[in-house]
Design a protein around this motif. Structure first.
Motif, PDB file in Angstrom:
ATOM      1  N   THR A  99     -18.828 -20.538 -23.234  1.00  0.00           N
ATOM      2  CA  THR A  99     -17.801 -19.506 -22.950  1.00  0.00           C
ATOM      3  C   THR A  99     -18.087 -18.143 -24.438  1.00  0.00           C
ATOM      4  O   THR A  99     -18.343 -17.146 -23.674  1.00  0.00           O
ATOM      5  CB  THR A  99     -16.566 -19.558 -24.232  1.00  0.00           C
ATOM      6  N   ALA A 103     -19.794 -14.635 -23.351  1.00  0.00           N
ATOM      7  CA  ALA A 103     -18.874 -13.525 -24.378  1.00  0.00           C
ATOM      8  C   ALA A 103     -20.534 -12.394 -24.446  1.00  0.00           C
ATOM      9  O   ALA A 103     -20.573 -11.266 -24.556  1.00  0.00           O
ATOM     10  CB  ALA A 103     -18.318 -13.828 -25.599  1.00  0.00           C
ATOM     11  N   LEU A 142     -18.353 -16.994 -15.284  1.00  0.00           N
ATOM     12  CA  LEU A 142     -17.004 -17.312 -15.957  1.00  0.00           C
ATOM     13  C   LEU A 142     -15.910 -17.892 -14.663  1.00  0.00           C
ATOM     14  O   LEU A 142     -14.761 -18.255 -15.297  1.00  0.00           O
ATOM     15  CB  LEU A 142     -16.739 -15.629 -16.373  1.00  0.00           C
ATOM     16  N   SER A 146     -13.954 -21.118 -14.521  1.00  0.00           N
ATOM     17  CA  SER A 146     -12.345 -20.477 -15.509  1.00  0.00           C
ATOM     18  C   SER A 146     -11.614 -21.509 -15.696  1.00  0.00           C
ATOM     19  O   SER A 146     -10.749 -21.777 -16.755  1.00  0.00           O
ATOM     20  CB  SER A 146     -11.929 -19.242 -14.474  1.00  0.00           C
ATOM     21  N   LEU A 149     -12.009 -23.834 -18.736  1.00  0.00           N
ATOM     22  CA  LEU A 149     -12.601 -22.759 -20.241  1.00  0.00           C
ATOM     23  C   LEU A 149     -10.677 -22.784 -21.100  1.00  0.00           C
ATOM     24  O   LEU A 149     -10.464 -23.314 -20.279  1.00  0.00           O
ATOM     25  CB  LEU A 149     -12.423 -21.107 -19.618  1.00  0.00           C
ATOM     26  N   LEU A 154     -10.279 -18.034 -25.074  1.00  0.00           N
ATOM     27  CA  LEU A 154     -10.190 -16.084 -23.852  1.00  0.00           C
ATOM     28  C   LEU A 154      -9.225 -15.124 -23.792  1.00  0.00           C
ATOM     29  O   LEU A 154      -9.859 -13.863 -23.749  1.00  0.00           O
ATOM     30  CB  LEU A 154      -9.904 -16.356 -22.445  1.00  0.00           C
ATOM     31  N   ILE A 191     -10.609 -10.560 -18.864  1.00  0.00           N
ATOM     32  CA  ILE A 191     -11.189 -11.922 -19.647  1.00  0.00           C
ATOM     33  C   ILE A 191     -10.270 -12.466 -19.022  1.00  0.00           C
ATOM     34  O   ILE A 191      -9.704 -14.016 -19.195  1.00  0.00           O
ATOM     35  CB  ILE A 191     -11.641 -11.947 -20.528  1.00  0.00           C
TER      36      ILE A 191
END
Length: 346
Positions: A99, A103, A142, A146, A149, A154, A191
């Protein structure tokens, strides 16, 4: 730039993006990201200006750090789970590192500091690539991961991106930096919903790419690099200057323009997921971005005669917008009535 070099760079960008978005193995995805990084650096530094060289070095260092984190986290995940499949990111440490790495790749807050500086040192066409095409592979990664995560992390990244993207864009006078902070703010909207509705994130990215491409191509045709130049841009392309205002208001998310559709759908989805406080906060934070979008629209419509000593006199030369700019501008303003069809398809 040499035509052969342009061809090699273009093919490398297409190849790197295709490898990353079509791979299910972490090493192949990492390879595609590296090809993209190496291909875009000559485009950033092609002007041989000190600021361009500085921007290319900053881009290389940040992307190298992010790529190393991606490789390291995928190795930790493979060590603990015994597989390299992108969708099987099950190790908690790997999820956290991945993550953070993505980012950094995207320029999400608080890892956003490199992005405005790199865009400021690049040309408008290169800045367009950095804001759209180069963000597609990390966004796809991502989307693929997903389900593994952390939702709280997020959400925190999304809200901080919306805050910093709106707040830091308020006092900017360079159009590339304003659009850089606009990109950070829009990434926050993407996001925040990625875990609950990945298709909506992809739709938001496509609409954002359309709007941003229309704005960048319009600014490039008018050679607008700062707000003071925008005041006299009507003398070169008056029709393009008028449509630029509508595109900027669409990028701000005002109805009845296209940019209202993704924000409307995201707020609706967050409400369905019982995340009303998050939806309220991110909606209120969008008012910060609305301020500098309105300032850009104001500068594009409130015109001044080119009679100041600070600027070269630019007179109307009977130029018409090219076809791609016209198509993108039309899509950026008139797609909202198709929202029911798009909702059905997603």
């Amino acid at each position: 730039m040499n035509p052969h070099a342009k061809l090699i760079i273009s093919l490398s960008l297409i190849t790197g993006t295709t490898i990353t978005i079509s791979s299910n193995h972490w090493i192949m995805a990492w390879t595609g990201l590296e090809i993209n990084t190496l291909a875009i650096i000559p485009l950033i530094s092609k002007s041989h200006h000190p600021r361009a060289i500085e921007a290319s070095i900053k881009y290389f260092l940040t992307q190298s750090a992010a790529s190393a984190l991606i490789l390291f986290s995928s190795m930790i995940n493979a060590w603990s789970t015994g597989q390299w499949d992108i969708t099987q990111l099950n190790n908690p440490v790997s999820c956290l590192m991945m993550t953070m790495a993505i980012a950094i790749k995207l320029g999400l807050a608080p890892f956003h500091f490199w992005f405005p500086e790199v865009l400021q040192g690049s040309s408008l066409t290169t800045a367009l690539l950095l804001s759209t095409l180069m963000k597609l592979p990390p966004t796809i990664l991502l989307l693929l991961t997903s389900q593994s995560l952390n939702p709280s992390l997020l959400t925190l990244l999304a809200i901080s991106s919306a805050v910093l993207g709106g707040w830091m864009g308020l006092n900017q006078t360079q159009t590339r930096k304003i659009l850089a902070f606009s990109s950070i703010s829009h990434l926050g909207w993407m996001i925040v919903i990625i875990i609950y509705n990945p298709k909506l994130t992809l739709l938001t990215f496509i609409i954002y790419t359309t709007l941003t491409s229309a704005v960048f191509l319009s600014l490039n045709q008018s050679k607008i690099l700062k707000l003071s130049t925008m005041l006299i841009s009507w003398t070169k392309t008056p029709m393009l200057n008028a449509t630029l205002m509508l595109t900027l208001l669409s990028l701000a998310g005002l109805p009845p323009l296209t940019g209202f559709m993704p924000k409307w759908l995201i707020i609706q989805e967050l409400t369905k997921q019982e995340m009303t406080p998050t939806a309220t906060i991110i909606t209120l934070l969008s008012l910060l971005g609305l301020f500098f979008y309105l300032r850009l629209a104001y500068h594009s419509t409130i015109t001044l005669p080119p009679n100041t000593s600070n600027h070269m006199k630019l007179w109307y030369t009977n130029k018409t917008p090219n076809t791609s700019t016209a198509i993108l501008t039309t899509l950026s303003t008139l797609l909202l009535p198709l929202s029911p069809l798009i909702i059905t398809m997603t």
